[in-house]
Design a protein around this motif. Structure first.
Motif, short mmCIF file in Angstrom:
data_model
loop_
_atom_site.label_atom_id
_atom_site.label_comp_id
_atom_site.label_asym_id
_atom_site.label_seq_id
_atom_site.Cartn_x
_atom_site.Cartn_y
_atom_site.Cartn_z
N ALA A 206 0.84 -1.20 0.00
CA ALA A 206 0.00 0.00 0.00
C ALA A 206 0.87 1.25 0.00
O ALA A 206 0.52 2.26 -0.57
N ASP A 207 2.03 1.18 0.64
CA ASP A 207 2.96 2.29 0.65
C ASP A 207 3.85 2.16 -0.58
O ASP A 207 4.57 1.17 -0.72
N PRO A 208 3.84 3.11 -1.50
CA PRO A 208 4.59 2.96 -2.74
C PRO A 208 6.10 2.93 -2.54
O PRO A 208 6.83 2.59 -3.44
N LYS B 159 13.39 4.80 5.72
CA LYS B 159 13.85 4.65 4.34
C LYS B 159 14.59 5.92 3.95
O LYS B 159 14.07 7.02 4.12
N ASP B 160 15.81 5.75 3.46
CA ASP B 160 16.63 6.88 3.04
C ASP B 160 16.79 7.92 4.15
O ASP B 160 16.77 9.13 3.90
N GLY B 161 16.92 7.44 5.39
CA GLY B 161 17.16 8.33 6.51
C GLY B 161 15.94 9.09 7.00
O GLY B 161 16.06 9.96 7.86
N ARG B 162 14.75 8.75 6.49
CA ARG B 162 13.52 9.42 6.90
C ARG B 162 12.52 8.41 7.41
O ARG B 162 12.48 7.27 6.94
N VAL C 243 13.32 -4.59 7.84
CA VAL C 243 13.07 -3.15 7.80
C VAL C 243 13.15 -2.59 9.22
O VAL C 243 12.66 -3.18 10.17
N PHE C 244 13.83 -1.45 9.34
CA PHE C 244 13.92 -0.74 10.60
C PHE C 244 12.62 0.03 10.75
O PHE C 244 12.21 0.76 9.84
N HIS C 245 11.93 -0.14 11.88
CA HIS C 245 10.63 0.50 12.05
C HIS C 245 10.40 0.91 13.50
O HIS C 245 11.17 0.53 14.38
#
Length: 173
Positions: free
Chosen positions: A4-6, A75-78, A108-110
């Motif tokens: 769902a998240d592109p 993702k990408d530091g954000r 994935v870091f979350h």
């Protein structure tokens, strides 16, 4: 196939190994479930629902019961929100699966943040995996990128990485 998240993608091909090989790493292993409730917080900037981490198990299935956003991925530091979809599961690859697949799949870091006005409810199912009590890459996947370790040592190392916040076990020496 896209989530769902592109910004999140999963590979569109398999590992090139027999399906039974990977299934055997999960069969008969520990599975646990948690129900999580994050009440509204009038000062969300002062608290964290769940600190940044990467899951240590093989797979995590997450059902966001209501429509309150809170799960975020790095993702990408954000930090990017994972918007809840009614009835949809979020599936996280855990670090054991990263090791089993010799880094073909990535964890994935979350984190989870709380909401100012609404509560959040989630159901989480964690699925363990290993090969005969050992966390190691499947031999069919080529030269191993990780050394074999017994499951209890793996979890000790995983907890140490979590305490350092910002580290994944698979990225530590």
């Amino acid at each position: 196939m896209a989530f769902a998240d592109p910004h999140l993608q999963i590979p569109d091909r398999d590992l090139g190994i027999a399906q039974e090989t990977l299934l055997a790493a999960f069969r008969g292993k520990r599975q646990s479930m948690a129900l999580q409730h994050y009440p509204p917080c009038h000062h969300p900037e002062k608290v964290m629902g769940v600190a940044p981490h990467s899951d240590g198990f093989g797979l995590t299935l997450l059902l966001q019961v209501n429509d309150t956003p809170g799960l975020q991925v790095s993702k990408d530091g954000r930090w990017r929100p994972v918007r809840p979809l009614p009835g949809a599961f979020v599936i996280n690859v855990g670090e054991i699966l990263v090791v089993l697949t010799n880094s073909y799949y990535k964890s994935v870091f979350h984190r989870v943040v709380v909401d100012n006005d609404k509560d959040q409810v989630t159901v989480v199912v964690l699925q363990d995996a290993c090969i005969a009590g050992v966390v190691k890459p499947l031999p069919e996947l080529g030269e191993p990128r990780y050394h074999a370790t017994n499951r209890s040592e793996y979890y000790k190392s995983q907890l140490t990485a979590l305490r350092r916040q910002g580290e994944k076990f698979v990225d530590t020496p």
